[in-house]
Design a protein around this motif. Structure first.
Motif, PDB file in Angstrom:
ATOM      1  N   ALA A 169      10.201  -2.984  -8.643  1.00 18.52           N
ATOM      2  CA  ALA A 169      10.938  -2.896  -7.303  1.00 18.52           C
ATOM      3  C   ALA A 169      10.796  -1.588  -6.406  1.00 18.52           C
ATOM      4  N   ASP A 170      10.597  -0.319  -7.041  1.00 19.71           N
ATOM      5  CA  ASP A 170      10.589   0.631  -6.309  1.00 19.71           C
ATOM      6  C   ASP A 170       9.283   1.089  -6.261  1.00 19.71           C
ATOM      7  N   THR A 171       8.118   0.452  -6.538  1.00 17.79           N
ATOM      8  CA  THR A 171       6.625   0.488  -6.249  1.00 17.79           C
ATOM      9  C   THR A 171       6.688   0.407  -4.579  1.00 17.79           C
ATOM     10  N   GLU A 172       5.894   1.517  -4.187  1.00 17.38           N
ATOM     11  CA  GLU A 172       5.540   1.350  -2.650  1.00 17.38           C
ATOM     12  C   GLU A 172       4.082   1.001  -2.297  1.00 17.38           C
TER      13      GLU A 172
ATOM     14  N   HIS B 163       3.751   4.341  -8.994  1.00 18.35           N
ATOM     15  CA  HIS B 163       4.794   4.169  -7.779  1.00 18.35           C
ATOM     16  C   HIS B 163       4.425   4.264  -6.480  1.00 18.35           C
ATOM     17  N   HIS B 164       3.197   4.691  -6.008  1.00 15.58           N
ATOM     18  CA  HIS B 164       2.904   4.742  -4.633  1.00 15.58           C
ATOM     19  C   HIS B 164       1.333   4.437  -4.568  1.00 15.58           C
ATOM     20  N   ILE B 165       1.014   3.089  -4.429  1.00 19.60           N
ATOM     21  CA  ILE B 165      -0.268   2.581  -4.345  1.00 19.60           C
ATOM     22  C   ILE B 165      -0.857   2.558  -2.843  1.00 19.60           C
ATOM     23  N   LEU B 166      -1.894   3.209  -2.790  1.00 17.56           N
ATOM     24  CA  LEU B 166      -2.806   3.099  -1.535  1.00 17.56           C
ATOM     25  C   LEU B 166      -3.860   1.970  -1.541  1.00 17.56           C
ATOM     26  N   VAL B 167      -3.940   1.308  -0.311  1.00 21.01           N
ATOM     27  CA  VAL B 167      -5.067   0.273  -0.413  1.00 21.01           C
ATOM     28  C   VAL B 167      -5.785   0.378   0.936  1.00 21.01           C
ATOM     29  N   PRO B 168      -6.995   1.177   1.068  1.00 20.32           N
ATOM     30  CA  PRO B 168      -7.818   0.929   2.244  1.00 20.32           C
ATOM     31  C   PRO B 168      -8.176  -0.543   2.560  1.00 20.32           C
ATOM     32  N   VAL B 169      -8.080  -0.954   3.795  1.00 23.27           N
ATOM     33  CA  VAL B 169      -8.449  -2.250   4.042  1.00 23.27           C
ATOM     34  C   VAL B 169      -9.494  -2.024   5.144  1.00 23.27           C
ATOM     35  N   ASP B 170     -10.516  -2.759   5.218  1.00 24.37           N
ATOM     36  CA  ASP B 170     -11.414  -2.608   6.597  1.00 24.37           C
ATOM     37  C   ASP B 170     -11.667  -4.202   7.005  1.00 24.37           C
ATOM     38  N   GLY B 171     -11.159  -5.130   6.569  1.00 24.99           N
ATOM     39  CA  GLY B 171     -11.453  -6.460   7.116  1.00 24.99           C
ATOM     40  C   GLY B 171     -12.771  -7.224   6.109  1.00 24.99           C
ATOM     41  N   SER B 172     -13.083  -6.629   5.213  1.00 29.19           N
ATOM     42  CA  SER B 172     -13.746  -7.204   4.352  1.00 29.19           C
ATOM     43  C   SER B 172     -13.226  -8.195   3.441  1.00 29.19           C
ATOM     44  N   LYS B 173     -14.137  -8.813   2.834  1.00 31.07           N
ATOM     45  CA  LYS B 173     -13.421  -9.812   1.784  1.00 31.07           C
ATOM     46  C   LYS B 173     -13.253  -8.727   0.391  1.00 31.07           C
TER      47      LYS B 173
ATOM     48  N   ALA C  23      -3.629  -5.452  -5.561  1.00 30.22           N
ATOM     49  CA  ALA C  23      -2.732  -4.387  -5.343  1.00 30.22           C
ATOM     50  C   ALA C  23      -1.415  -4.975  -5.325  1.00 30.22           C
ATOM     51  N   VAL C  24      -1.147  -6.162  -4.666  1.00 31.45           N
ATOM     52  CA  VAL C  24       0.214  -7.001  -4.661  1.00 31.45           C
ATOM     53  C   VAL C  24       0.646  -6.988  -6.027  1.00 31.45           C
ATOM     54  N   ALA C  25      -0.123  -7.715  -7.060  1.00 31.20           N
ATOM     55  CA  ALA C  25       0.236  -8.230  -8.185  1.00 31.20           C
ATOM     56  C   ALA C  25       0.431  -6.942  -8.948  1.00 31.20           C
TER      57      ALA C  25
ATOM     58  N   GLY D 133       7.257 -11.138  -2.593  1.00 26.68           N
ATOM     59  CA  GLY D 133       8.364 -10.531  -3.183  1.00 26.68           C
ATOM     60  C   GLY D 133       8.448  -8.763  -3.123  1.00 26.68           C
ATOM     61  N   LEU D 134       7.382  -8.372  -2.494  1.00 29.78           N
ATOM     62  CA  LEU D 134       7.622  -6.833  -2.169  1.00 29.78           C
ATOM     63  C   LEU D 134       8.242  -6.476  -0.997  1.00 29.78           C
ATOM     64  N   ASN D 135       9.047  -5.331  -1.218  1.00 35.70           N
ATOM     65  CA  ASN D 135      10.095  -4.724  -0.133  1.00 35.70           C
ATOM     66  C   ASN D 135       9.518  -3.619   0.423  1.00 35.70           C
ATOM     67  N   LYS D 136       8.858  -2.561  -0.315  1.00 35.69           N
ATOM     68  CA  LYS D 136       8.209  -1.613   0.267  1.00 35.69           C
ATOM     69  C   LYS D 136       6.796  -1.598   0.265  1.00 35.69           C
TER      70      LYS D 136
END
Length: 160
Positions: free
Chosen positions: A35-38, A7-17, A26-28, A83-86
């Motif tokens: 719908a309630d997944t953040e 329900h709560h997914i964290l995605v660290p991003v640093d500009g790399s491929k 993570a979007v998928a 289609g993600l809202n949160k």
């Protein structure tokens, strides 16, 4: 058998491929989990990298932050188009390892961290340590290391 719901997914991003692939996967995952997944994106400005620069000034951090915000805004737009809202992001300052593995997951009640595989070679990992490796060992929630592209084919890491 019931499948694991995140329900709560964290995605660290640093500009790399690698980070971009982790984000897209993570979007998928978020879409499949309902719908309630953040989805929370995180960029950490490693302030230790600036400590050895004698001419350090705040404009350097401001420029890095501005670049990160631009990328994160593009990622937010992509997630919403899917289609993600949160979906949101945060920019933190300090040591990426502990911020990604413990601090932000505790704050947002993350139940999954999706992180890109490291691009470091074995010697670099020994000398400086991989953020991904640290996160997989010490995170306070589940961690998924993304090693494949959107078609689940191994990604070609840049030659060192």
């Amino acid at each position: 058998m019931k499948t694991q719901q995140y329900h709560h997914i964290l995605v660290p991003v640093d500009g790399s491929k690698e980070a971009e692939l982790a984000f897209k996967k993570a979007v998928a995952v978020a879409k499949r989990n309902g719908a309630d997944t953040e989805l929370q994106l995180l960029h950490v400005v490693d302030t230790r990298a600036f400590q050895n620069i004698s001419s350090f000034d705040s404009s350097m951090v401001e420029q890095v932050t501005k670049t990160a915000k631009k990328t994160l805004d593009e990622y937010i737009d992509y997630a919403k188009e899917q289609g993600l809202n949160k979906v949101s992001y945060t920019i933190e300052y300090g040591s990426p390892k502990t911020i990604i593995a413990r601090d932000v997951p505790a704050k947002m009640h993350a139940d999954l961290i999706m992180i890109g595989a490291t691009g470091l070679n074995a010697v670099e990992r020994i000398l400086i340590g991989s953020v991904t490796e640290f996160v997989t060992r010490t995170a306070i929630c589940d961690v998924m290391v993304v090693r494949t592209d959107l078609n689940n084919k191994p990604i070609a890491l840049p030659k060192k």
